[in-house]
Design an enzyme around this catalytic site. Structure first.
Site, PDB file in Angstrom:
ATOM      1  N   ASP A  35      -4.589 -46.755 -47.754  1.00 52.82           N
ATOM      2  CA  ASP A  35      -5.432 -47.872 -48.173  1.00 52.82           C
ATOM      3  C   ASP A  35      -6.072 -47.089 -49.358  1.00 52.82           C
ATOM      4  OD1 ASP A  35      -7.132 -49.846 -48.223  1.00 52.82           O
ATOM      5  OD2 ASP A  35      -8.677 -48.893 -47.135  1.00 52.82           O
ATOM      6  N   ASP A  37      -9.868 -48.325 -50.802  1.00 51.37           N
ATOM      7  CA  ASP A  37     -11.281 -48.002 -50.730  1.00 51.37           C
ATOM      8  C   ASP A  37     -11.542 -47.336 -49.244  1.00 51.37           C
ATOM      9  OD1 ASP A  37     -11.529 -49.550 -53.145  1.00 51.37           O
ATOM     10  OD2 ASP A  37     -11.733 -51.535 -52.053  1.00 51.37           O
TER      11      ASP A  37
END
Length: 214
Positions: free
Chosen positions: A11, A13
């Protein structure tokens, strides 16, 4: 170093960098404009949720309803403000341990993918100077179902040409961990075990990421 995996899908963020504060500022300004109560505690509910999903959660607290056209305009306004904020990012905004993790995965000969619901992921990677570190970056604009649906991680695996069962996913949000697990992948959660209880392993930060541990 050998690994039982063939790919690691990250991922963005909260894993590679932390744009949460920028999102908070942009969403806060939007929420204020529609008289919807908004604070950091409520902002936590938006982690791992795509833009329109986040907007719906905010507008559910507003005193009036909005048409689909209104919603698109509000989402565009939020994104414009967010883009202004992330334009100030530099490689110094990489989270501690993130670059070393990417280098470790590459040194092991594994494919590297990015599965972020952020439609600004390419811009952020360019600002961080690491776009070329990824073999594939899923374009969030092509994803129909956001996290916790497994679509984005399954798409990343398909683009990398790797079976989902041979992939390790790294996420900091409960919705993201659910996406990884429902895709049939091994999940490493970054954060609190109390929140990321579906993860196969939980580490406190990317500084603790060691491929050999999995």
């Amino acid at each position: 170093m050998t690994s039982r995996f063939k790919a690691v899908i990250f991922d963005l963020d909260g894993v590679i960098t932390d744009t949460a504060h920028y999102h908070y500022l942009a969403w806060k300004r939007l929420a204020d404009s529609v008289d919807a109560p908004f604070d950091e505690a409520f902002n936590e509910q938006l982690k791992g949720v795509d833009r329109m999903g986040s907007l719906d959660l905010i507008l559910a607290r507003a005193p009036r309803t909005y048409t689909p056209e209104d919603k698109r305009a509000l989402a565009d306004a939020k994104n414009t403000h967010y883009q202004e904020l992330i334009a100030t990012m530099t490689p110094d905004d990489l989270l501690p341990g993130a670059l070393r993790a990417l280098e470790e995965v590459r040194a092991a000969g594994l494919h590297i993918g990015l599965a972020s619901v952020s439609r600004n992921a390419f811009t952020v990677l360019d600002r961080l100077g690491i776009r070329d570190r990824f073999d594939d970056v899923v374009d969030a604009a092509t994803i129909v179902n956001g996290k916790p649906d497994p679509e984005i991680f399954l798409t990343a695996a398909a683009h990398l040409g790797v079976d989902p069962g041979d992939c390790l996913g790294v996420e900091d949000a409960a919705a993201g961990v659910a996406s990884i697990k429902d895709a049939g992948m091994f999940a490493v959660g970054v954060g609190s075990p109390d929140v990321l209880h579906r993860a196969d392993r939980v580490i406190p930060s990317m500084e603790a990421f060691r491929l050999q541990d999995y």
